[in-house]
Write an enzyme that holds these catalytic residues in place. Structure first.
Site, PDB file in Angstrom:
ATOM      1  N   GLU A  61     -40.201  10.748 -26.051  1.00 26.34           N
ATOM      2  CA  GLU A  61     -39.714  12.229 -26.128  1.00 26.34           C
ATOM      3  C   GLU A  61     -39.994  12.940 -27.585  1.00 26.34           C
ATOM      4  OE1 GLU A  61     -37.012  13.086 -28.192  1.00 26.34           O
ATOM      5  OE2 GLU A  61     -35.284  11.712 -27.775  1.00 26.34           O
ATOM      6  N   LYS A  64     -25.203   8.963 -28.154  1.00 24.68           N
ATOM      7  CA  LYS A  64     -24.969   9.187 -29.538  1.00 24.68           C
ATOM      8  C   LYS A  64     -23.387   8.878 -29.855  1.00 24.68           C
ATOM      9  CE  LYS A  64     -28.947  12.269 -29.997  1.00 24.68           C
ATOM     10  NZ  LYS A  64     -29.282  12.094 -28.575  1.00 24.68           N
TER      11      LYS A  64
END
Length: 701
Positions: free
Chosen positions: A59, A194
């Site tokens: 990405e 995260k």
């Protein structure tokens, strides 16, 4: 008096210009995917996809929104280098100038990183805007997974996936990454989610979406990005890249439609202090609420805030985990490619074999309105080059529809032959390592056809160098002929080659006549009774039948075809005759060649059926035909692909007609816009009218 035209000089001049045109041709840097102009795949990535090599999608929000410049660019390039060092090809995905690109160049990565502040953070939902407005930006996990799947890449490496945000019971803030993983079969290698997110709720949401979550390594602890343990568990763990590759292969083979999360704990020496990270997160969330920062801007804000609060420790951990993920992801991709190669080798042993001509066409057309001068001077105009040959066209169509043909042909050891072979290896899907049958003969020229057209398109002069087709030799491929699921020969083979193929082969032998004169060759070889399928046009059918002493009595092509096939089916059990705009007539002897669909291709009369399929009845004929060159070969290729997939007879014919239709709209021979998803039996059933029984056209006894 005018001196006679010097045709030799004309041809020499034309040949020089054609040669210059050939040398000028070089692979374009990108491929437009399936006709979608806004979606491009780099040539290297497309070649790796076609050859089933190891590829890792990457990405680009890490470049635009994950790190400051120049650390972002350096990290992205380091990650690509790590992937290459492990034997896989990196394919960084991003949007440049309104194009969703798979396989960014170094310059494009640098451009995104340097202009990060003006770049968009692109999720799946943003594609209509960023593509329509010609913007640039980094793709998030959801957008990258979507693009990777569309390109055919199964392994995708990122830092961490998005998830359920803290306080989502009030804000309903759930990352699009999770829903994308629920509907896109891609394996995402990451360091978990995260730490700024609600890890427990994220895992619950992934379960609801049907996403398999595994931890890579000896433990089943689910990592939390900067730290190795989130306090939650994965349902499974995989200890090695090989084990993980097997899991991915089997999971996607089942076609559940959902992705797989491979959670890789950050190396212990690079992990951040969990207490410091958690305190920084809480402070960052409070600060974001105070500043009213929400949505797509929240994650970049928090990552920056945490980095500042930890004196760069979080950024160093971020870089370390991304690189570690790249190593693991590349190893998994390599092992997955090995499994595919093993499977492919097993399939290759029974690959369809197609034998026939490979030709390079050169067309010189004088500018419209200009008079063709034949005094040896140079005429203003255009020179184009394309790849043809009946066998080559059929093989390319079969390959573009998802099969992997072994193509037997002959080319010269010359520049034209090199150009033809390179096109086959680099631009025909799945055939990069499948050119062993293209014999290179140093004492022959590659088959070429040169034509000079007047401004109105009429042929003024044509020369063909086809001698090499007479020496196509399938004898060295005897074992392949025996094992192949299907064999197709075109009329360019000499009679000895035809006799060898048909007497060696036990099973389907498909004959594509190539032209009126060559349609008779199986009869001259004495092997016409060994053919199972024929796909002639009407003129070729008449020629074949006349050689057998079968005469046509009706001038109407549909009626005449049925009456000829009444006798011809005693020799060849399936004959599909093309009639141009009038479609095709399908004649089949179901007793000699059983199959699905009995009755749908016309009423059975003494075990035989005759049906007419006219695309014009369903308004399927294109309004503007670009080129008829290759349409008949595409029909044969489409039918062969359908037969290999086990389709019913009616859907095999529909597949052939649909491929021919695409060829009519394409400037060259076989359309490179063929989309396999349009050729499923479900889609083909929707396409076009039903078959019309025409057995009433049989002769009265």
């Amino acid at each position: 008096m005018h001196s006679p035209p010097d045709y030799g000089k004309m041809l020499r001049s034309f040949a020089k210009r054609a040669s210059r045109a050939s040398r000028a041709l070089s692979p374009l840097p990108r491929l437009c995917y399936r006709g979608v102009a806004a979606f491009e795949i780099s040539r290297d990535v497309q070649r790796a996809i076609d050859n089933r090599q190891a590829i890792v999608a990457l990405e680009s929000t890490i470049v635009t929104h994950g790190m400051p410049y120049p650390r972002n660019v350096a990290t992205a390039l380091d990650v690509e280098a790590l992937v290459r060092s492990r034997g896989a090809l990196p394919a960084t995905i991003g949007v440049i100038d309104g194009k969703l690109r798979v396989g960014l160049t170094r310059e494009e990565i640098e451009c995104l990183g340097r202009n990060a502040q003006s770049s968009q953070k692109i999720s799946r939902r943003d594609f209509p805007i960023v593509l329509g407005e010609k913007l640039a930006g980094g793709t998030t996990v959801s957008a990258t997974a979507f693009a990777a799947r569309k390109a055919g890449i199964e392994v995708f490496v990122t830092g961490g996936i998005g998830g359920v945000h803290r306080g989502a019971e009030v804000s309903f803030d759930v990352s699009a990454d999770l829903t994308e993983l629920g509907r896109t079969p891609v394996a995402v290698v990451c360091a978990g989610v995260k730490s700024i997110l609600d890890v427990g709720l994220t895992l619950e949401y992934l379960e609801t979406q049907g996403v398999c979550v595994v931890t890579f390594g000896e433990t089943d602890d689910f990592p939390a990005f900067f730290t190795r343990d989130s306090g939650f568990k994965s349902n499974w763990n995989v200890a090695t890249a090989t084990e993980c590759a097997k899991l991915i292969r089997e999971g996607f083979a089942l076609n559940t439609g959902s992705g797989i999360v491979v959670a890789v704990p950050i190396p212990e020496e690079n992990a951040a202090d969990s207490r410091i990270i958690e305190n920084s997160i809480r402070e960052g969330i409070a600060e974001a609420e105070r500043l009213n920062i929400k949505g797509r801007h929240l994650t970049p804000f928090l990552l920056k805030y945490i980095n500042e609060k930890t004196d760069g420790a979080s950024l160093r951990a971020n870089v370390a985990l991304v690189k570690n993920n790249a190593i693991v992801g590349a190893d998994i991709a390599v092992e997955l490619a090995k499994l595919k190669q093993e499977t492919t080798q097993e399939q290759d042993d029974r690959s369809p074999v197609i034998i026939g001509a490979s030709i390079v066409d050169f067309v010189a057309k004088v500018d419209s309105g200009a008079e063709l001068r034949q005094d040896g001077s140079t005429n203003p105009g255009r020179i184009s080059q394309s790849f043809g040959g009946v066998g080559r066209n059929v093989a390319e169509c079969v390959a573009r529809l998802g099969e992997r043909p072994h193509f037997i042909s002959a080319t010269g050891n010359d520049q034209t032959g090199e150009l033809l072979r390179r096109h086959w290896k680099e631009q025909v899907p799945g055939c990069g390592n499948h050119d062993a049958g293209m014999l290179i003969l140093g004492d022959h020229s590659t088959a070429t056809y040169c034509v000079v057209l007047r401004g109105d398109g009429e042929v003024q002069l044509a020369v063909g160098d086809m001698a090499i087709n007479d020496v196509i030799d399938p004898r060295r491929d005897r074992d392949r002929l025996i094992r192949a699921r299907l064999v197709c020969i075109d009329g360019n083979l000499n009679v000895d080659a035809m006799r060898f193929v048909c007497t060696t082969r036990r099973g389907h032998v498909w004959f594509e006549p190539a032209c009126v004169e060559k349609a008779k060759r199986p009869i001259l070889a004495g092997v016409h009774r060994l053919l199972t399928h024929m796909t002639p046009n009407y003129a070729e059918l008449v020629s074949f039948c006349e050689a057998l002493g079968i005469r046509v009595e009706d001038g109407d092509p549909v009626v005449g075809t049925v009456q000829l096939c009444e006798k011809l089916l005693d020799y060849v059990p399936c004959v599909v005759t093309t009639l141009g705009e009038r479609g095709v007539v399908v004649a089949r002897d179901w007793r000699r060649l059983p199959g699905r669909d009995v009755g749908r291709c016309g009423r059975i009369v003494d075990g035989k059926s005759y049906a007419h399929f006219a695309p014009a009845r369903g308004n399927l004929m294109p309004v503007h035909v670009t080129s008829v060159n290759g349409a008949g070969d595409s029909l044969t290729g489409g039918m062969i692909a359908g037969t290999l997939k086990g389709y019913s007879m009616s859907n095999c014919v529909r597949a052939g007609l649909r491929a021919a239709y695409a060829s009519l709209l394409w400037k060259n021979t076989v359309s490179n816009q063929l989309d396999i998803s349009d050729f499923t039996e479900e889609e083909l059933e929707k396409w076009g009218p039903d078959f019309e029984d025409v057995s009433s056209f049989l002769r009265e006894n």
